[in-house]
Design an enzyme around this catalytic site. Sequence first.
Site, short mmCIF file in Angstrom:
data_model
loop_
_atom_site.label_atom_id
_atom_site.label_comp_id
_atom_site.label_asym_id
_atom_site.label_seq_id
_atom_site.Cartn_x
_atom_site.Cartn_y
_atom_site.Cartn_z
N GLY A 74 1.09 -1.56 0.18
CA GLY A 74 0.09 0.17 0.00
C GLY A 74 1.27 1.13 0.15
O GLY A 74 0.86 2.33 -0.81
N ASN A 155 -7.40 4.10 8.74
CA ASN A 155 -7.17 2.99 10.08
C ASN A 155 -7.08 3.25 11.29
O ASN A 155 -7.96 1.85 11.55
CB ASN A 155 -6.03 2.66 9.29
CG ASN A 155 -4.64 3.73 9.61
OD1 ASN A 155 -5.42 4.91 8.96
ND2 ASN A 155 -3.55 4.29 10.03
N GLN A 183 -7.87 0.17 3.63
CA GLN A 183 -8.45 -0.64 4.77
C GLN A 183 -9.79 -1.25 4.58
O GLN A 183 -10.16 -2.51 5.14
CB GLN A 183 -8.67 0.78 6.14
CG GLN A 183 -7.66 0.74 6.80
CD GLN A 183 -6.67 -0.05 7.72
OE1 GLN A 183 -7.60 -1.03 8.53
NE2 GLN A 183 -5.90 -0.23 7.94
N SER A 203 -3.45 -3.43 -0.39
CA SER A 203 -2.68 -4.42 0.43
C SER A 203 -2.93 -5.46 0.90
O SER A 203 -4.10 -5.59 1.50
CB SER A 203 -2.30 -3.12 1.48
OG SER A 203 -0.50 -3.90 2.08
N ALA A 204 -2.13 -6.64 -0.07
CA ALA A 204 -2.50 -8.10 0.45
C ALA A 204 -2.68 -8.54 1.75
O ALA A 204 -3.77 -8.60 2.10
CB ALA A 204 -1.64 -8.53 -0.09
N HIS A 205 -1.36 -7.49 2.37
CA HIS A 205 -1.62 -8.72 3.85
C HIS A 205 -2.35 -8.13 5.26
O HIS A 205 -2.96 -8.22 6.51
CB HIS A 205 -0.06 -7.93 4.76
CG HIS A 205 0.27 -5.96 5.50
ND1 HIS A 205 0.25 -6.41 6.41
CD2 HIS A 205 0.29 -5.52 4.32
CE1 HIS A 205 0.30 -5.01 6.78
NE2 HIS A 205 0.32 -4.56 5.35
N THR A 241 11.99 -7.90 -12.31
CA THR A 241 11.25 -8.95 -11.92
C THR A 241 9.61 -9.46 -10.77
O THR A 241 10.59 -9.04 -9.72
CB THR A 241 12.37 -9.77 -11.78
OG1 THR A 241 13.50 -9.75 -13.19
CG2 THR A 241 11.93 -11.50 -11.77
N CYS A 332 4.48 7.47 25.02
CA CYS A 332 5.48 8.18 24.81
C CYS A 332 6.51 7.83 23.69
O CYS A 332 6.87 7.22 23.54
CB CYS A 332 6.21 7.53 26.61
SG CYS A 332 5.68 8.10 27.56
#
Lengths: 397, 122
Positions: A74, A155, A183, A203-205, A241, A332
Amino acid sequence: MKTEHISGYFDYNATTPISDEVAKSMISAIGQFANPSSSNNYSQLAKTVVSHARENVAKLLNVKAPNIFFTSGGTEANNWAIKGVLSKHSDQPGHIITSAIEHASVHDPIKYCIQQLGYEVTYLKPDSSGAINVADLKGAIRANTQLISVMYANNETGVIQPISAIAKIAHEHSIPMHVDAVQLVGKQHLDVTALNVDYLSLSAHKFYGPKGIGCLYIKDISSIDPLIHGGGQESAMRSGTENVMAIAGLSKAAEEAQQAIEQWNKEYWSYKQHMIALLNAAPIKVKFNGATNYIDALPNTLNITIEGIRAEALAARMEMLHHTIISIGSACSNNKTKKASHVLTAMGLNEVDIQASIRVSFGRFTSLSAIEMFVQALVAETQVLLSISESGICKSN
Amino acid sequence: MYNQIIIDNFSNPQHTGNLELADYEIEIGNPVCGDRIKIQLLTHDNFIDKAVFKAWGCATSIATANIFCDSVCGQPINSITQRSAEHLAQMLGELEPSQHHCLHILTQLHEKLAALLKAGVV
Protein backbone atom coordinates in the site's frame (compact mmCIF):
# COMPACT_ATOMS: atom_id res chain seq x y z
CA MET A 1 -4.93 -21.80 11.11
CA LYS A 2 -5.34 -22.71 14.75
CA THR A 3 -7.54 -19.83 15.68
CA GLU A 4 -7.24 -20.37 19.43
CA HIS A 5 -3.59 -19.29 19.12
CA ILE A 6 -4.62 -15.88 17.85
CA SER A 7 -7.90 -15.39 19.67
CA GLY A 8 -6.33 -12.48 21.58
CA TYR A 9 -5.30 -10.68 18.41
CA PHE A 10 -7.34 -7.50 18.06
CA ASP A 11 -5.12 -5.53 15.71
CA TYR A 12 -6.32 -6.71 12.29
CA ASN A 13 -6.11 -3.17 10.90
CA ALA A 14 -2.36 -3.29 11.46
CA THR A 15 -1.99 -6.62 9.70
CA THR A 16 -3.88 -9.87 9.32
CA PRO A 17 -2.74 -13.47 9.72
CA ILE A 18 -2.11 -15.29 6.42
CA SER A 19 -4.93 -17.73 5.72
CA ASP A 20 -4.17 -21.43 5.23
CA GLU A 21 -5.24 -21.27 1.58
CA VAL A 22 -3.01 -18.26 0.93
CA ALA A 23 -0.08 -20.05 2.57
CA LYS A 24 -0.71 -23.15 0.42
CA SER A 25 -0.82 -21.12 -2.78
CA MET A 26 2.45 -19.41 -1.87
CA ILE A 27 4.16 -22.68 -1.03
CA SER A 28 2.99 -24.08 -4.33
CA ALA A 29 4.31 -21.02 -6.19
CA ILE A 30 7.75 -21.18 -4.60
CA GLY A 31 8.70 -23.82 -7.16
CA GLN A 32 7.94 -21.42 -10.00
CA PHE A 33 11.52 -20.27 -10.30
CA ALA A 34 11.30 -19.08 -13.87
CA ASN A 35 11.11 -15.42 -14.75
CA PRO A 36 7.50 -14.74 -15.72
CA SER A 37 8.66 -12.18 -18.24
CA SER A 38 10.77 -14.67 -20.21
CA SER A 39 9.37 -16.52 -23.17
CA ASN A 40 10.64 -20.04 -22.49
CA ASN A 41 8.55 -23.01 -21.49
CA TYR A 42 9.52 -22.79 -17.80
CA SER A 43 8.32 -19.21 -17.53
CA GLN A 44 4.84 -20.09 -18.73
CA LEU A 45 3.69 -21.38 -15.34
CA ALA A 46 5.01 -18.35 -13.49
CA LYS A 47 3.42 -16.10 -16.08
CA THR A 48 0.11 -17.87 -15.51
CA VAL A 49 0.34 -17.27 -11.74
CA VAL A 50 0.86 -13.54 -12.35
CA SER A 51 -1.90 -13.15 -14.92
CA HIS A 52 -4.32 -15.22 -12.84
CA ALA A 53 -3.57 -12.98 -9.85
CA ARG A 54 -4.27 -9.88 -11.91
CA GLU A 55 -7.63 -11.37 -12.89
CA ASN A 56 -8.48 -12.22 -9.29
CA VAL A 57 -7.66 -8.76 -7.98
CA ALA A 58 -9.55 -7.14 -10.88
CA LYS A 59 -12.57 -9.30 -10.10
CA LEU A 60 -12.47 -8.28 -6.44
CA LEU A 61 -12.49 -4.60 -7.42
CA ASN A 62 -14.76 -5.03 -10.47
CA VAL A 63 -12.27 -3.51 -12.90
CA LYS A 64 -10.38 -4.81 -15.93
CA ALA A 65 -7.23 -6.85 -15.29
CA PRO A 66 -4.87 -4.66 -17.40
CA ASN A 67 -5.62 -1.77 -15.03
CA ILE A 68 -4.08 -3.61 -12.06
CA PHE A 69 -0.39 -2.93 -11.39
CA PHE A 70 1.44 -4.91 -8.74
CA THR A 71 3.50 -3.01 -6.18
CA SER A 72 5.34 -3.91 -2.98
CA GLY A 73 2.28 -2.87 -0.95
CA GLY A 74 0.00 0.00 0.00
CA THR A 75 2.77 2.46 0.81
CA GLU A 76 4.35 2.05 -2.61
CA ALA A 77 0.97 2.28 -4.33
CA ASN A 78 0.13 5.51 -2.48
CA ASN A 79 3.54 7.01 -3.21
CA TRP A 80 3.26 6.08 -6.88
CA ALA A 81 -0.23 7.53 -7.30
CA ILE A 82 0.73 10.86 -5.73
CA LYS A 83 4.20 11.37 -7.15
CA GLY A 84 3.34 9.75 -10.48
CA VAL A 85 0.39 12.09 -11.11
CA LEU A 86 2.03 15.23 -9.78
CA SER A 87 5.26 14.70 -11.69
CA LYS A 88 3.17 15.22 -14.83
CA HIS A 89 2.72 18.82 -13.66
CA SER A 90 6.24 19.44 -12.38
CA ASP A 91 6.68 22.39 -14.76
CA GLN A 92 3.63 24.06 -13.19
CA PRO A 93 3.18 22.73 -9.66
CA GLY A 94 -0.32 23.46 -8.43
CA HIS A 95 -2.58 22.39 -5.61
CA ILE A 96 -3.46 19.10 -3.88
CA ILE A 97 -6.47 18.31 -1.72
CA THR A 98 -6.25 15.60 0.89
CA SER A 99 -7.60 14.95 4.36
CA ALA A 100 -5.94 15.54 7.72
CA ILE A 101 -6.50 11.87 8.64
CA GLU A 102 -4.57 10.10 5.86
CA HIS A 103 -1.95 7.45 6.49
CA ALA A 104 1.68 8.62 6.53
CA SER A 105 2.18 6.95 3.13
CA VAL A 106 -0.10 9.65 1.69
CA HIS A 107 0.85 12.58 3.92
CA ASP A 108 4.59 12.12 3.53
CA PRO A 109 4.77 11.99 -0.30
CA ILE A 110 2.49 15.04 -0.37
CA LYS A 111 4.82 16.76 2.08
CA TYR A 112 7.69 15.85 -0.23
CA CYS A 113 5.87 17.40 -3.20
CA ILE A 114 5.26 20.58 -1.19
CA GLN A 115 8.81 20.92 0.08
CA GLN A 116 10.77 19.71 -2.95
CA LEU A 117 8.53 20.54 -5.91
CA GLY A 118 6.60 23.61 -4.79
CA TYR A 119 3.04 22.23 -4.60
CA GLU A 120 0.43 23.64 -2.23
CA VAL A 121 -1.98 21.53 -0.22
CA THR A 122 -5.32 21.79 1.57
CA TYR A 123 -5.89 19.34 4.42
CA LEU A 124 -9.61 18.72 5.02
CA LYS A 125 -10.48 18.16 8.67
CA PRO A 126 -13.08 15.60 9.71
CA ASP A 127 -15.95 16.41 12.02
CA SER A 128 -16.47 14.52 15.26
CA SER A 129 -17.98 11.61 13.31
CA GLY A 130 -14.54 11.10 11.74
CA ALA A 131 -15.65 11.89 8.18
CA ILE A 132 -14.64 14.84 6.05
CA ASN A 133 -17.33 17.12 4.68
CA VAL A 134 -18.07 17.10 0.95
CA ALA A 135 -18.94 20.84 1.04
CA ASP A 136 -15.50 21.55 2.52
CA LEU A 137 -13.95 19.66 -0.37
CA LYS A 138 -15.98 21.61 -2.92
CA GLY A 139 -14.87 24.84 -1.30
CA ALA A 140 -11.22 23.82 -1.35
CA ILE A 141 -11.06 23.22 -5.11
CA ARG A 142 -8.93 25.74 -6.96
CA ALA A 143 -8.39 26.34 -10.66
CA ASN A 144 -4.98 24.69 -10.31
CA THR A 145 -6.00 21.68 -8.16
CA GLN A 146 -4.15 18.78 -9.76
CA LEU A 147 -4.97 15.87 -7.44
CA ILE A 148 -7.46 14.83 -4.78
CA SER A 149 -6.29 12.00 -2.53
CA VAL A 150 -8.63 10.74 0.20
CA MET A 151 -8.62 7.42 2.04
CA TYR A 152 -11.68 5.16 1.81
CA ALA A 153 -11.76 3.98 5.43
CA ASN A 154 -9.66 5.36 8.22
CA ASN A 155 -7.26 2.92 9.82
CA GLU A 156 -7.73 4.24 13.39
CA THR A 157 -11.48 4.82 13.54
CA GLY A 158 -12.74 2.69 10.65
CA VAL A 159 -14.82 5.66 9.54
CA ILE A 160 -15.71 5.55 5.85
CA GLN A 161 -15.19 8.72 3.85
CA PRO A 162 -17.72 9.96 1.27
CA ILE A 163 -15.62 8.71 -1.65
CA SER A 164 -18.43 8.34 -4.17
CA ALA A 165 -19.53 11.98 -3.71
CA ILE A 166 -15.93 13.19 -3.77
CA ALA A 167 -15.21 11.25 -6.98
CA LYS A 168 -18.23 12.84 -8.65
CA ILE A 169 -17.06 16.34 -7.73
CA ALA A 170 -13.50 15.55 -8.79
CA HIS A 171 -14.70 14.50 -12.22
CA GLU A 172 -16.98 17.51 -12.61
CA HIS A 173 -13.82 19.57 -12.20
CA SER A 174 -11.62 17.18 -14.23
CA ILE A 175 -9.36 16.59 -11.23
CA PRO A 176 -7.77 13.14 -10.95
CA MET A 177 -8.74 11.27 -7.81
CA HIS A 178 -6.73 8.77 -5.81
CA VAL A 179 -8.20 6.59 -3.09
CA ASP A 180 -6.17 4.77 -0.47
CA ALA A 181 -8.49 1.79 0.00
CA VAL A 182 -6.00 -0.29 1.99
CA GLN A 183 -8.30 -0.60 5.01
CA LEU A 184 -11.53 -1.19 3.12
CA VAL A 185 -10.54 -3.90 0.65
CA GLY A 186 -11.43 -7.33 2.02
CA LYS A 187 -13.79 -5.92 4.63
CA GLN A 188 -16.49 -4.47 2.48
CA HIS A 189 -17.72 -5.00 -1.09
CA LEU A 190 -16.09 -2.56 -3.49
CA ASP A 191 -17.04 -1.69 -7.09
CA VAL A 192 -14.28 0.54 -8.38
CA THR A 193 -15.82 0.87 -11.85
CA ALA A 194 -19.02 2.27 -10.35
CA LEU A 195 -17.00 4.42 -7.99
CA ASN A 196 -15.20 5.89 -11.01
CA VAL A 197 -11.97 6.88 -9.28
CA ASP A 198 -8.69 7.21 -11.18
CA TYR A 199 -6.31 5.45 -8.82
CA LEU A 200 -6.89 3.08 -5.93
CA SER A 201 -4.35 1.43 -3.63
CA LEU A 202 -4.60 -1.85 -1.79
CA SER A 203 -2.36 -4.08 0.27
CA ALA A 204 -2.55 -7.88 0.52
CA HIS A 205 -1.59 -8.22 4.19
CA LYS A 206 -4.67 -6.30 5.28
CA PHE A 207 -6.91 -9.09 4.00
CA TYR A 208 -5.11 -12.34 4.85
CA GLY A 209 -2.46 -12.13 2.13
CA PRO A 210 1.30 -11.81 2.56
CA LYS A 211 3.32 -8.69 3.35
CA GLY A 212 5.29 -7.03 0.58
CA ILE A 213 2.64 -7.14 -2.11
CA GLY A 214 -0.18 -4.84 -3.11
CA CYS A 215 -1.33 -3.00 -6.15
CA LEU A 216 -2.39 0.25 -7.67
CA TYR A 217 -5.45 0.39 -9.89
CA ILE A 218 -4.86 2.91 -12.65
CA LYS A 219 -7.78 3.85 -14.89
CA ASP A 220 -5.65 5.48 -17.60
CA ILE A 221 -1.92 4.75 -17.70
CA SER A 222 -1.21 7.84 -19.78
CA SER A 223 -2.26 9.99 -16.80
CA ILE A 224 0.59 8.85 -14.54
CA ASP A 225 4.34 8.48 -14.84
CA PRO A 226 5.90 5.04 -14.47
CA LEU A 227 7.22 4.28 -11.00
CA ILE A 228 10.29 2.20 -11.87
CA HIS A 229 12.00 2.20 -15.26
CA GLY A 230 13.81 -0.90 -16.40
CA GLY A 231 12.87 -4.24 -17.84
CA GLY A 232 9.36 -3.26 -18.87
CA GLN A 233 7.35 -5.39 -16.46
CA GLU A 234 3.84 -4.26 -15.48
CA SER A 235 3.37 -2.66 -18.91
CA ALA A 236 6.61 -0.74 -18.36
CA MET A 237 4.96 1.12 -15.49
CA ARG A 238 6.71 -0.68 -12.65
CA SER A 239 9.72 -2.58 -13.87
CA GLY A 240 11.41 -5.35 -11.92
CA THR A 241 11.07 -9.12 -11.98
CA GLU A 242 7.75 -10.04 -10.40
CA ASN A 243 7.60 -11.51 -6.90
CA VAL A 244 5.68 -14.57 -8.05
CA MET A 245 5.25 -16.15 -4.63
CA ALA A 246 3.82 -12.97 -3.07
CA ILE A 247 1.64 -12.39 -6.12
CA ALA A 248 0.28 -15.93 -5.74
CA GLY A 249 -0.57 -15.09 -2.13
CA LEU A 250 -2.35 -11.88 -3.11
CA SER A 251 -4.21 -13.79 -5.79
CA LYS A 252 -5.57 -16.34 -3.33
CA ALA A 253 -6.38 -13.63 -0.76
CA ALA A 254 -8.37 -11.73 -3.40
CA GLU A 255 -10.17 -14.91 -4.45
CA GLU A 256 -11.07 -15.78 -0.87
CA ALA A 257 -12.25 -12.23 -0.17
CA GLN A 258 -14.35 -12.22 -3.34
CA GLN A 259 -16.06 -15.42 -2.25
CA ALA A 260 -16.50 -14.76 1.45
CA ILE A 261 -16.70 -10.99 1.85
CA GLU A 262 -20.45 -10.87 2.49
CA GLN A 263 -20.16 -13.52 5.19
CA TRP A 264 -17.12 -11.88 6.82
CA ASN A 265 -18.86 -8.53 6.72
CA LYS A 266 -21.94 -9.91 8.47
CA GLU A 267 -19.83 -11.68 11.11
CA TYR A 268 -17.73 -8.61 11.83
CA TRP A 269 -20.82 -6.47 12.19
CA SER A 270 -22.45 -8.88 14.63
CA TYR A 271 -19.22 -9.01 16.69
CA LYS A 272 -18.96 -5.24 16.67
CA GLN A 273 -22.54 -4.81 17.87
CA HIS A 274 -21.91 -7.37 20.59
CA MET A 275 -18.73 -5.62 21.71
CA ILE A 276 -20.47 -2.23 21.82
CA ALA A 277 -23.32 -3.68 23.88
CA LEU A 278 -20.94 -5.39 26.33
CA LEU A 279 -18.85 -2.25 26.76
CA ASN A 280 -21.88 -0.05 27.27
CA ALA A 281 -23.10 -2.41 29.98
CA ALA A 282 -19.69 -2.67 31.68
CA PRO A 283 -18.87 -0.83 34.92
CA ILE A 284 -16.34 1.44 33.20
CA LYS A 285 -16.85 4.72 31.33
CA VAL A 286 -16.33 4.37 27.59
CA LYS A 287 -16.82 6.71 24.66
CA PHE A 288 -16.70 5.58 21.02
CA ASN A 289 -14.72 7.85 18.73
CA GLY A 290 -16.29 8.47 15.34
CA ALA A 291 -19.26 6.82 13.72
CA THR A 292 -19.95 3.24 14.75
CA ASN A 293 -22.96 2.42 12.58
CA TYR A 294 -22.89 -0.08 9.72
CA ILE A 295 -23.10 2.49 6.91
CA ASP A 296 -20.49 4.98 8.09
CA ALA A 297 -17.77 2.77 9.53
CA LEU A 298 -15.98 -0.51 8.93
CA PRO A 299 -17.71 -3.39 10.68
CA ASN A 300 -14.47 -4.64 12.26
CA THR A 301 -13.14 -1.48 13.91
CA LEU A 302 -13.85 0.43 17.12
CA ASN A 303 -11.94 3.36 18.54
CA ILE A 304 -12.66 3.71 22.24
CA THR A 305 -11.76 6.25 24.91
CA ILE A 306 -11.76 4.71 28.39
CA GLU A 307 -12.08 7.36 31.06
CA GLY A 308 -9.36 7.57 33.70
CA ILE A 309 -6.74 5.27 32.18
CA ARG A 310 -3.60 5.58 30.11
CA ALA A 311 -4.04 3.48 26.99
CA GLU A 312 -0.35 2.58 26.95
CA ALA A 313 -0.65 0.96 30.37
CA LEU A 314 -3.88 -0.80 29.45
CA ALA A 315 -2.40 -2.19 26.23
CA ALA A 316 0.62 -3.43 28.15
CA ARG A 317 -1.50 -5.21 30.78
CA MET A 318 -3.72 -6.73 28.07
CA GLU A 319 -0.64 -8.13 26.36
CA MET A 320 1.30 -9.23 29.46
CA LEU A 321 -1.59 -10.81 31.33
CA HIS A 322 -4.09 -11.84 28.62
CA HIS A 323 -1.91 -12.25 25.48
CA THR A 324 -4.24 -9.73 23.88
CA ILE A 325 -3.06 -7.20 21.35
CA ILE A 326 -4.65 -3.80 20.78
CA SER A 327 -3.45 -0.56 19.27
CA ILE A 328 -3.25 2.80 21.05
CA GLY A 329 -3.74 6.44 20.07
CA SER A 330 -0.82 7.95 21.88
CA ALA A 331 2.56 6.80 23.09
CA CYS A 332 5.56 8.12 24.97
CA SER A 333 8.26 8.86 22.46
CA ASN A 334 10.87 10.13 24.91
CA ASN A 335 11.10 12.56 27.79
CA LYS A 336 10.52 15.62 25.64
CA THR A 337 8.08 14.57 22.96
CA LYS A 338 5.08 12.33 22.62
CA LYS A 339 3.30 10.89 19.65
CA ALA A 340 -0.42 11.57 19.65
CA SER A 341 -2.81 10.26 17.03
CA HIS A 342 -3.17 12.84 14.25
CA VAL A 343 -6.56 11.32 13.42
CA LEU A 344 -8.07 11.76 16.88
CA THR A 345 -6.44 15.20 17.14
CA ALA A 346 -8.05 16.24 13.83
CA MET A 347 -11.41 14.97 15.13
CA GLY A 348 -11.12 17.38 18.03
CA LEU A 349 -10.36 15.02 20.91
CA ASN A 350 -8.44 16.55 23.81
CA GLU A 351 -5.06 15.28 24.96
CA VAL A 352 -6.35 13.32 27.95
CA ASP A 353 -8.93 11.51 25.82
CA ILE A 354 -6.36 10.68 23.15
CA GLN A 355 -4.06 9.24 25.82
CA ALA A 356 -6.98 7.10 26.99
CA SER A 357 -7.91 5.81 23.52
CA ILE A 358 -7.47 2.37 22.05
CA ARG A 359 -8.22 0.86 18.66
CA VAL A 360 -9.78 -2.56 18.52
CA SER A 361 -9.94 -4.30 15.16
CA PHE A 362 -10.90 -7.90 14.53
CA GLY A 363 -11.29 -10.24 11.59
CA ARG A 364 -12.17 -13.61 10.18
CA PHE A 365 -10.27 -15.58 12.83
CA THR A 366 -12.08 -13.81 15.67
CA SER A 367 -14.92 -15.62 17.42
CA LEU A 368 -17.84 -14.45 19.51
CA SER A 369 -16.28 -16.02 22.61
CA ALA A 370 -13.03 -14.17 21.89
CA ILE A 371 -15.00 -10.90 21.80
CA GLU A 372 -16.53 -11.73 25.18
CA MET A 373 -13.17 -12.69 26.71
CA PHE A 374 -11.68 -9.53 25.31
CA VAL A 375 -14.27 -7.26 26.95
CA GLN A 376 -13.95 -9.16 30.22
CA ALA A 377 -10.17 -8.66 30.22
CA LEU A 378 -10.47 -5.03 29.17
CA VAL A 379 -12.88 -4.23 31.99
CA ALA A 380 -10.79 -6.08 34.60
CA GLU A 381 -7.55 -4.37 33.57
CA THR A 382 -9.22 -0.96 33.38
CA GLN A 383 -10.40 -1.45 36.95
CA VAL A 384 -6.89 -2.42 38.08
CA LEU A 385 -5.44 0.73 36.49
CA LEU A 386 -8.16 2.89 38.01
CA SER A 387 -7.35 1.45 41.42
CA ILE A 388 -3.64 2.19 40.93
CA SER A 389 -4.29 5.77 39.91
CA GLU A 390 -5.55 7.80 42.80
CA SER A 391 -8.77 9.65 42.12
CA GLY A 392 -7.70 13.04 40.85
CA ILE A 393 -4.04 12.19 40.34
CA CYS A 394 -4.38 12.74 36.60
CA LYS A 395 -6.39 15.94 36.89
CA SER A 396 -3.46 18.16 36.09
CA ASN A 397 -3.12 16.62 32.62
CA MET B 1 9.06 -4.40 24.42
CA TYR B 2 9.52 -4.44 28.16
CA ASN B 3 12.33 -6.05 30.14
CA GLN B 4 11.51 -8.62 32.84
CA ILE B 5 12.01 -6.16 35.71
CA ILE B 6 9.40 -3.82 34.20
CA ILE B 7 7.03 -6.71 33.38
CA ASP B 8 7.20 -8.09 36.95
CA ASN B 9 6.73 -4.73 38.63
CA PHE B 10 4.01 -3.51 36.29
CA SER B 11 1.93 -6.65 35.96
CA ASN B 12 1.85 -7.35 39.69
CA PRO B 13 2.74 -4.21 41.66
CA GLN B 14 2.94 -4.95 45.39
CA HIS B 15 3.13 -1.41 46.71
CA THR B 16 0.00 0.31 45.46
CA GLY B 17 -2.04 2.07 48.07
CA ASN B 18 -2.60 5.09 50.27
CA LEU B 19 -1.41 5.87 53.79
CA GLU B 20 -3.64 7.92 56.06
CA LEU B 21 -0.57 9.26 57.82
CA ALA B 22 2.76 9.34 56.01
CA ASP B 23 6.11 10.64 57.19
CA TYR B 24 7.19 11.59 53.71
CA GLU B 25 5.19 12.28 50.59
CA ILE B 26 6.75 12.75 47.19
CA GLU B 27 4.77 13.74 44.14
CA ILE B 28 6.20 14.12 40.66
CA GLY B 29 4.81 14.63 37.20
CA ASN B 30 6.08 14.76 33.64
CA PRO B 31 4.46 17.72 31.87
CA VAL B 32 5.16 16.18 28.45
CA CYS B 33 3.75 12.68 28.73
CA GLY B 34 1.50 13.46 31.69
CA ASP B 35 2.82 10.70 33.96
CA ARG B 36 2.07 11.37 37.63
CA ILE B 37 3.34 9.46 40.65
CA LYS B 38 2.67 9.95 44.35
CA ILE B 39 4.81 8.05 46.85
CA GLN B 40 4.13 7.87 50.60
CA LEU B 41 6.69 6.63 53.10
CA LEU B 42 6.29 5.54 56.71
CA THR B 43 9.47 5.45 58.81
CA HIS B 44 10.57 4.08 62.15
CA ASP B 45 13.95 4.97 63.73
CA ASN B 46 15.13 6.37 60.38
CA PHE B 47 14.31 3.14 58.59
CA ILE B 48 11.55 2.95 56.01
CA ASP B 49 8.80 0.67 57.24
CA LYS B 50 6.35 1.03 54.44
CA ALA B 51 6.28 2.57 50.96
CA VAL B 52 3.18 2.87 48.79
CA PHE B 53 2.33 4.63 45.56
CA LYS B 54 -0.44 5.82 43.33
CA ALA B 55 0.32 6.44 39.67
CA TRP B 56 -1.19 7.45 36.37
CA GLY B 57 1.07 6.77 33.46
CA CYS B 58 2.56 4.29 31.07
CA ALA B 59 3.58 0.75 32.04
CA THR B 60 7.21 1.69 32.64
CA SER B 61 6.34 4.61 34.85
CA ILE B 62 3.97 2.53 37.01
CA ALA B 63 6.67 -0.16 37.22
CA THR B 64 9.20 2.53 38.21
CA ALA B 65 7.01 3.63 41.12
CA ASN B 66 6.74 0.05 42.34
CA ILE B 67 10.50 -0.55 41.91
CA PHE B 68 11.24 2.56 43.96
CA CYS B 69 8.87 1.52 46.76
CA ASP B 70 10.23 -2.02 46.79
CA SER B 71 13.83 -0.82 46.90
CA VAL B 72 13.34 1.52 49.86
CA CYS B 73 11.38 -0.77 52.18
CA GLY B 74 13.49 -1.78 55.18
CA GLN B 75 16.32 0.56 54.20
CA PRO B 76 17.84 3.36 56.31
CA ILE B 77 16.35 6.49 54.81
CA ASN B 78 19.66 8.34 54.48
CA SER B 79 21.21 5.52 52.42
CA ILE B 80 18.61 5.88 49.70
CA THR B 81 19.73 9.30 48.63
CA GLN B 82 23.33 8.07 48.27
CA ARG B 83 22.53 5.86 45.26
CA SER B 84 24.59 6.48 42.14
CA ALA B 85 23.23 7.08 38.63
CA GLU B 86 24.53 3.63 37.62
CA HIS B 87 22.69 2.06 40.52
CA LEU B 88 19.44 3.74 39.47
CA ALA B 89 19.89 2.59 35.85
CA GLN B 90 20.43 -0.98 37.05
CA MET B 91 17.23 -0.84 39.09
CA LEU B 92 15.18 -0.44 35.90
CA GLY B 93 17.19 -2.73 33.64
CA GLU B 94 17.61 -2.18 29.92
CA LEU B 95 15.10 0.33 28.56
CA GLU B 96 14.01 1.17 25.04
CA PRO B 97 14.46 4.80 23.96
CA SER B 98 10.74 5.50 24.49
CA GLN B 99 11.07 4.24 28.09
CA HIS B 100 14.09 6.34 29.09
CA HIS B 101 11.91 8.99 30.69
CA CYS B 102 11.33 6.50 33.51
CA LEU B 103 14.99 6.72 34.53
CA HIS B 104 14.36 10.44 34.83
CA ILE B 105 11.31 9.69 36.98
CA LEU B 106 13.35 7.40 39.25
CA THR B 107 16.08 10.03 39.54
CA GLN B 108 13.48 12.67 40.37
CA LEU B 109 12.01 10.48 43.11
CA HIS B 110 15.45 10.16 44.74
CA GLU B 111 16.17 13.88 44.33
CA LYS B 112 12.84 14.87 45.87
CA LEU B 113 13.42 12.56 48.83
CA ALA B 114 16.91 14.04 49.30
CA ALA B 115 15.42 17.54 49.22
CA LEU B 116 12.82 16.59 51.84
CA LEU B 117 15.51 15.12 54.09
CA LYS B 118 17.67 18.19 53.68
CA ALA B 119 14.76 20.46 54.52
CA GLY B 120 13.97 18.26 57.52
CA VAL B 121 10.37 17.80 56.47
CA VAL B 122 8.77 15.13 58.56
